[in-house]
Design an enzyme around this catalytic site. Structure first.
Site, PDB file in Angstrom:
ATOM      1  N   SER A   1      27.574  37.819  29.185  1.00 13.29           N
ATOM      2  CA  SER A   1      27.608  37.306  30.550  1.00 13.29           C
ATOM      3  C   SER A   1      26.513  37.968  31.391  1.00 13.29           C
ATOM      4  O   SER A   1      25.341  37.840  31.063  1.00 13.29           O
ATOM      5  CB  SER A   1      29.008  37.493  31.140  1.00 13.29           C
ATOM      6  OG  SER A   1      29.197  36.713  32.290  1.00 13.29           O
TER       7      SER A   1
ATOM      8  N   ASP B   1      32.244  26.287  29.653  1.00 18.34           N
ATOM      9  CA  ASP B   1      31.742  27.445  30.407  1.00 18.34           C
ATOM     10  C   ASP B   1      30.687  26.971  31.391  1.00 18.34           C
ATOM     11  O   ASP B   1      29.774  26.228  31.018  1.00 18.34           O
ATOM     12  CB  ASP B   1      31.140  28.455  29.426  1.00 18.34           C
ATOM     13  CG  ASP B   1      30.604  29.718  30.090  1.00 18.34           C
ATOM     14  OD1 ASP B   1      30.808  29.906  31.311  1.00 18.34           O
ATOM     15  OD2 ASP B   1      29.963  30.521  29.386  1.00 18.34           O
TER      16      ASP B   1
ATOM     17  N   HIS C   1      34.370  30.752  28.471  1.00 18.62           N
ATOM     18  CA  HIS C   1      33.664  31.984  28.820  1.00 18.62           C
ATOM     19  C   HIS C   1      34.546  33.206  28.566  1.00 18.62           C
ATOM     20  O   HIS C   1      35.708  33.237  28.944  1.00 18.62           O
ATOM     21  CB  HIS C   1      33.251  31.955  30.294  1.00 18.62           C
ATOM     22  CG  HIS C   1      32.331  33.071  30.674  1.00 18.62           C
ATOM     23  ND1 HIS C   1      30.979  33.024  30.438  1.00 18.62           N
ATOM     24  CD2 HIS C   1      32.577  34.273  31.262  1.00 18.62           C
ATOM     25  CE1 HIS C   1      30.420  34.140  30.882  1.00 18.62           C
ATOM     26  NE2 HIS C   1      31.368  34.913  31.383  1.00 18.62           N
TER      27      HIS C   1
END
Length: 313
Positions: free
Chosen positions: A154, A249, A279
């Site tokens: 991320s 996501d 995610h």
């Protein structure tokens, strides 16, 4: 989406706070209070916190040593996710232990400075400083400096990508590869995946706008690629990449696009897209559906690190 995956995702989504309505301190405290115990402590021989020099003062890294003889090991410099605002080296402890075990690598997890207390590009500067420190102290840590990866999930994927560019721009020894796990690449919120999955899939558009606002304070640094690696003038001569994306996501489109940019610049890319997942799935150690994806990631990383393949039961 598999029914079991859907239920897990829905439960996770329902339990995740609306961080955009909280202060950074409140959100951090909430998530820390719900953190699951690490169950794989024995995956590594040792996990030691160490203070190293950083651009903003002392910088903490956690060094995971795998079992087996020390010396000449490959290494991974890892940046945790959390939108540049949340999480820390403890939140990703179990994942880093598994990474060290199954890639047979020394993993150096970086406790970089968080926003909004420290705005961009502080986090990237800390990640780069940790990279340079490990390269300079490779013998002391028992690392082969020619077999080091930069990695992150991320926001950490953003920092890993930026670090690879910083190495090229500063003439620092380049990583053997960059591992970008559903990376945040651009502060832009109108991609196809943002439009499709803005709510209900754990990571939301509102949350991402909040994270970027806290990190940037509405000011882009110069050069802009320090926070948005897609904006580099060129992506040539960057290290091989492993890019992981999840279909459900908001960051999926930008991750796919960055993999394409790297390929266009003749950078070798292994892109693993998981259309039925969401995610954060890879670092959720209690999520059974992520186990197979982790095994594949370890295998991909071992190939970049020239580690003999073994079963990863």
């Amino acid at each position: 989406m598999d029914d079991g995956v859907r239920k897990f995702m829905q439960d996770t989504n329902d339990a995740f706070p609306a961080v955009e309505k909280m202060s950074a301190a409140e959100a951090r405290a909430f998530l820390a209070g719900r953190r699951l115990a690490v169950t794989n402590l024995g995956d590594v021989a040792s996990a030691d916190d160490r203070s190293i020099p950083g651009p903003g003062g002392d910088l903490t890294v956690r060094i995971y040593q795998p079992h087996g003889p020390r010396g000449g090991r490959p290494a991974v410099v890892f940046a945790h996710g959390g939108g540049f605002v949340l999480c820390d080296i403890d939140s990703h402890d179990g994942f880093c232990r598994a990474m060290a075990r199954y890639t047979e690598s020394v993993v150096v997890s970086v406790d970089y400075r968080l926003a909004p207390e420290h705005r961009a590009p502080a986090a990237a500067e800390d990640m780069f400083a940790a990279w340079c420190w490990l390269a300079e102290h490779a013998d002391e840590v028992g690392v082969d400096p020619s077999r080091m990866l930069t990695a992150g999930d991320s926001a950490g994927g953003n920092l890993a990508a930026v670090t690879a560019i910083m190495c090229r721009e500063h003439g620092t020894p380049a990583p053997a590869g960059q591992v970008l796990i559903y990376p945040a690449i651009e502060p832009f919120f109108d991609t196809e995946s943002y439009r499709k999955y803005s709510t209900g899939y754990v990571n939301t558009r509102d949350a991402m706008q909040y994270y970027w606002r806290e990190y940037l304070n509405d000011k882009m640094p110069s050069p802009e690629w320090l926070v948005a690696p897609a904006r580099a003038e060129s992506h040539r001569d960057l290290p091989p990449a492993i890019v992981v994306t999840a279909g459900f996501d908001v960051l999926q489109t930008e991750g796919v696009s960055y993999a394409w940019r790297l390929r266009k610049a003749n950078v070798p890319v292994v892109h693993r897209d998981y259309p039925g997942l969401f995610h954060g799935f890879l670092t959720m150690m209690n999520f059974g559906a992520g186990a197979a994806a982790r095994e594949l990631l370890w295998s991909d990383m071992r190939r970049l690190l020239c580690v003999e393949e073994k079963a990863t039961a």
